[in-house]
Write an enzyme that holds these catalytic residues in place. Structure first.
Site, PDB file in Angstrom:
ATOM      1  N   ASP A  18       7.191   5.323   4.989  1.00 51.55           N
ATOM      2  CA  ASP A  18       6.194   4.331   4.576  1.00 51.55           C
ATOM      3  C   ASP A  18       6.887   3.231   3.776  1.00 51.55           C
ATOM      4  O   ASP A  18       7.424   3.477   2.703  1.00 51.55           O
ATOM      5  CB  ASP A  18       5.122   5.022   3.727  1.00 51.55           C
ATOM      6  CG  ASP A  18       3.897   4.172   3.500  1.00 51.55           C
ATOM      7  OD1 ASP A  18       4.059   2.949   3.286  1.00 51.55           O
ATOM      8  OD2 ASP A  18       2.779   4.723   3.520  1.00 51.55           O
ATOM      9  N   SER A  51      -4.422   4.008   2.318  1.00 44.19           N
ATOM     10  CA  SER A  51      -3.805   2.968   1.496  1.00 44.19           C
ATOM     11  C   SER A  51      -4.708   2.610   0.310  1.00 44.19           C
ATOM     12  O   SER A  51      -5.043   3.472  -0.492  1.00 44.19           O
ATOM     13  CB  SER A  51      -3.489   1.754   2.370  1.00 44.19           C
ATOM     14  OG  SER A  51      -2.596   0.881   1.743  1.00 44.19           O
ATOM     15  N   HIS A 106       3.530   3.468   7.416  1.00 44.20           N
ATOM     16  CA  HIS A 106       2.310   3.338   6.625  1.00 44.20           C
ATOM     17  C   HIS A 106       1.066   3.409   7.513  1.00 44.20           C
ATOM     18  O   HIS A 106       0.108   4.114   7.202  1.00 44.20           O
ATOM     19  CB  HIS A 106       2.337   2.012   5.868  1.00 44.20           C
ATOM     20  CG  HIS A 106       1.195   1.831   4.920  1.00 44.20           C
ATOM     21  ND1 HIS A 106       0.974   2.674   3.854  1.00 44.20           N
ATOM     22  CD2 HIS A 106       0.206   0.888   4.871  1.00 44.20           C
ATOM     23  CE1 HIS A 106      -0.098   2.273   3.190  1.00 44.20           C
ATOM     24  NE2 HIS A 106      -0.575   1.198   3.778  1.00 44.20           N
TER      25      HIS A 106
END
Length: 276
Positions: free
Chosen positions: A227, A97, A256
């Site tokens: 995601d 991320s 995610h």
């Protein structure tokens, strides 16, 4: 607790496990978490004989709750200070991320010999926010909403994110772990509200296009196509096109937070890339 002190006096907490002679793997966490988010992967690769390292980004976890410097240039400089302190050579950098953005920004600037490979997982590059140049991005109002929710009630916001979209727990039939939700909350609430607020701009508005173009080392891009935090179509496929030596690994239906929800899938793929 092991820490380094950066040029501006910020203390960066880090973990460093395993033999110093082994290949170092450096893990970079997402917003608003800490090095603890990598516990599964660190244990897995430690037991595979690697040296595993993870730090708490400034303003996060056990590092200084910084007022300033909560942007990608400084994040990357902090990583450089850590790798210099540990004198890492031929390291593999793995970012999830926001941490994927940090990896791209650091690796593009790393001293020769410091980095052997890179991995971007559910990562924010090339750029998240919608613009004329990035029509498939998320509207700025999405991130304004994050900021408003953080200011209004950070504790509740940091329950809602993991209980819903982060791990795909809002999907029908999802196997929900209350422990995972509470651990996400625990990590988030350890950090500083100001740093977390600033980091939303850092992960959403930083353009990593030139970083990706500059990376010379083999880079694996891993992303779940369900995601809900960093939408797949505007991230992973675009990043791979910009990388000189990029490989895309897409995971059908994964969320995610796939490193936590599906380590039995992610870890062997990481290991295969490390050994390739």
């Amino acid at each position: 607790m092991p820490k380094i002190t950066t040029k501006d006096g910020t203390e960066i907490f880090y973990k460093d496990w395993g033999p110093k002679s082994a290949t170092p793997v450096v893990f970079h966490h997402g917003w608003p978490l800490s090095a603890d988010d990598w516990d599964n992967q660190m244990m897995f690769f430690l037991l595979q004989g690697y040296r595993v390292i993870a730090h708490d980004r400034r303003g996060h976890g056990r590092s200084t709750q910084t007022f300033a410097g909560n942007e990608m240039d400084t994040y990357a400089a902090d990583v450089a200070a850590l790798t210099d302190h540990l004198d890492l050579k031929g390291a593999i950098h793995v970012g999830h991320s926001t941490g994927g953005g940090e990896v791209a920004h650091y690796v593009a600037r790393a001293k020769p010999g410091r980095v052997a490979k890179a991995v971007l997982i559910g990562a924010v590059p090339p750029i998240m926010v919608k613009s004329e140049k990035n029509p498939g991005g998320l509207p700025i109002e999405v991130f304004d909403g994050f900021r408003a929710a953080l200011v209004a009630n950070r504790a509740q916001f940091f329950l809602d994110v993991p209980a819903g979209p982060f791990y795909g727990y809002n999907r029908p039939g999802a196997k929900v772990s209350q422990g995972v939700i509470e651990n996400w909350w625990r990590q988030g609430m350890m950090g500083g509200a100001k740093a977390h607020y600033d980091c939303i701009k850092a992960f959403s508005e930083t353009d990593f296009t030139e970083d990706l173009k500059a990376i010379e080392v083999p880079t694996l891009v891993m992303h779940g196509d369900d995601d809900q935090i960093v939408p797949y179509a505007d991230s992973a496929p675009l990043s791979v096109k910009l990388l000189k030596k990029g490989t895309l690994k897409t995971y059908a239906g994964l969320p995610h937070g796939l490193c936590t929800t599906h380590p039995e899938v992610v870890n062997p793929d990481l290991l295969a890339f490390f050994k390739s």
